[in-house]
Write a protein that holds these residues in place. Structure first.
Motif, PDB file in Angstrom:
ATOM      1  N   ASN A  40      30.780  30.563  38.556  1.00 43.62           N
ATOM      2  CA  ASN A  40      31.675  30.019  38.050  1.00 43.62           C
ATOM      3  C   ASN A  40      32.246  30.525  37.987  1.00 43.62           C
ATOM      4  O   ASN A  40      33.514  30.147  36.816  1.00 43.62           O
ATOM      5  CB  ASN A  40      31.176  28.591  37.120  1.00 43.62           C
ATOM      6  N   LEU A  41      32.451  32.086  38.487  1.00 42.21           N
ATOM      7  CA  LEU A  41      33.035  33.507  37.794  1.00 42.21           C
ATOM      8  C   LEU A  41      34.772  32.557  38.820  1.00 42.21           C
ATOM      9  O   LEU A  41      34.660  32.655  39.402  1.00 42.21           O
ATOM     10  CB  LEU A  41      32.719  34.628  38.936  1.00 42.21           C
ATOM     11  N   ASP A  42      35.762  32.939  37.929  1.00 43.17           N
ATOM     12  CA  ASP A  42      36.749  32.577  38.419  1.00 43.17           C
ATOM     13  C   ASP A  42      37.003  33.842  39.117  1.00 43.17           C
ATOM     14  O   ASP A  42      36.449  34.880  39.629  1.00 43.17           O
ATOM     15  CB  ASP A  42      38.311  32.919  37.875  1.00 43.17           C
ATOM     16  N   ASP A  43      38.379  33.639  40.284  1.00 40.43           N
ATOM     17  CA  ASP A  43      38.613  34.838  41.175  1.00 40.43           C
ATOM     18  C   ASP A  43      38.548  36.211  41.177  1.00 40.43           C
ATOM     19  O   ASP A  43      39.397  36.462  41.674  1.00 40.43           O
ATOM     20  CB  ASP A  43      40.281  34.050  41.883  1.00 40.43           C
ATOM     21  N   SER A  44      38.878  36.466  39.889  1.00 36.66           N
ATOM     22  CA  SER A  44      40.028  38.094  39.222  1.00 36.66           C
ATOM     23  C   SER A  44      38.097  38.152  38.260  1.00 36.66           C
ATOM     24  O   SER A  44      39.025  38.548  37.210  1.00 36.66           O
ATOM     25  CB  SER A  44      40.507  38.004  39.476  1.00 36.66           C
ATOM     26  N   PRO A  45      37.472  38.661  38.741  1.00 33.61           N
ATOM     27  CA  PRO A  45      36.438  38.644  37.441  1.00 33.61           C
ATOM     28  C   PRO A  45      36.299  40.516  36.794  1.00 33.61           C
ATOM     29  O   PRO A  45      36.467  40.876  38.305  1.00 33.61           O
ATOM     30  CB  PRO A  45      34.785  37.681  37.312  1.00 33.61           C
ATOM     31  N   SER A  46      36.344  40.701  36.164  1.00 36.34           N
ATOM     32  CA  SER A  46      36.076  42.056  35.841  1.00 36.34           C
ATOM     33  C   SER A  46      34.324  42.442  36.182  1.00 36.34           C
ATOM     34  O   SER A  46      34.255  41.879  36.702  1.00 36.34           O
ATOM     35  CB  SER A  46      35.919  42.804  34.445  1.00 36.34           C
ATOM     36  N   LEU A  75      25.816  40.215  35.943  1.00 37.29           N
ATOM     37  CA  LEU A  75      25.148  39.107  36.395  1.00 37.29           C
ATOM     38  C   LEU A  75      24.516  39.215  37.998  1.00 37.29           C
ATOM     39  O   LEU A  75      23.134  39.046  37.793  1.00 37.29           O
ATOM     40  CB  LEU A  75      26.353  37.891  37.050  1.00 37.29           C
ATOM     41  N   LEU A  76      24.492  40.057  38.998  1.00 36.40           N
ATOM     42  CA  LEU A  76      24.275  40.454  40.242  1.00 36.40           C
ATOM     43  C   LEU A  76      23.089  41.234  39.781  1.00 36.40           C
ATOM     44  O   LEU A  76      22.279  40.719  40.406  1.00 36.40           O
ATOM     45  CB  LEU A  76      24.448  41.429  41.066  1.00 36.40           C
TER      46      LEU A  76
END
Length: 127
Positions: A29-35, A42-43
């Motif tokens: 659910n991360l948007d296209d430009s996460p920091s 998260l990884l």
């Protein structure tokens, strides 16, 4: 002691599975430009949880071996019916722990939904 360990290992597996699912959902659910830090964090959580889940599965495999040993020992002391009752108890113990966790999750979700519904019904000035 075996039954207590069974309880702990099943709960551990359920907890790790739930945490891993939440991290994977967050990644999806991360948007296209996460920091880069968010994605990397998260990884890393995912990597650690996957390893912990693998370790917990190993614990469960060891516990399954212990179950067979305990059953073999009990077979020398219990009647066939009592041994069958014991086997049924062990099988149901895990199933009931899983069912209990599912019910707790449903209750928690229902409480969250109820709170959101209640909050949405409150007038803006009343908050």
């Amino acid at each position: 002691m075996f039954i207590g360990d069974l309880d702990k290992v099943v709960n551990l597996l359920l907890s790790l599975s739930g945490r891993l699912a939440r991290v994977e959902n967050a990644l999806n659910n991360l948007d296209d430009s996460p920091s880069p830090g968010d994605r990397q964090s998260l990884l890393e959580k995912q990597r650690v949880l996957i390893q912990q889940h693998e370790d917990a599965k190993e614990l469960k495999e060891n516990l399954d071996r212990r179950e067979r040993i305990v059953s073999d020992i009990l077979a020398a002391y219990l009647s066939e019916d009592s041994l069958a009752d014991y086997a049924h108890f062990v099988k149901m113990k895990s199933a009931l722990i899983i069912e209990q966790r599912e019910l707790e999750d449903k209750i928690h979700l229902g409480e969250e939904q109820l709170k959101c519904l209640f909050d949405s019904l409150q007038p803006e000035g009343g908050k």
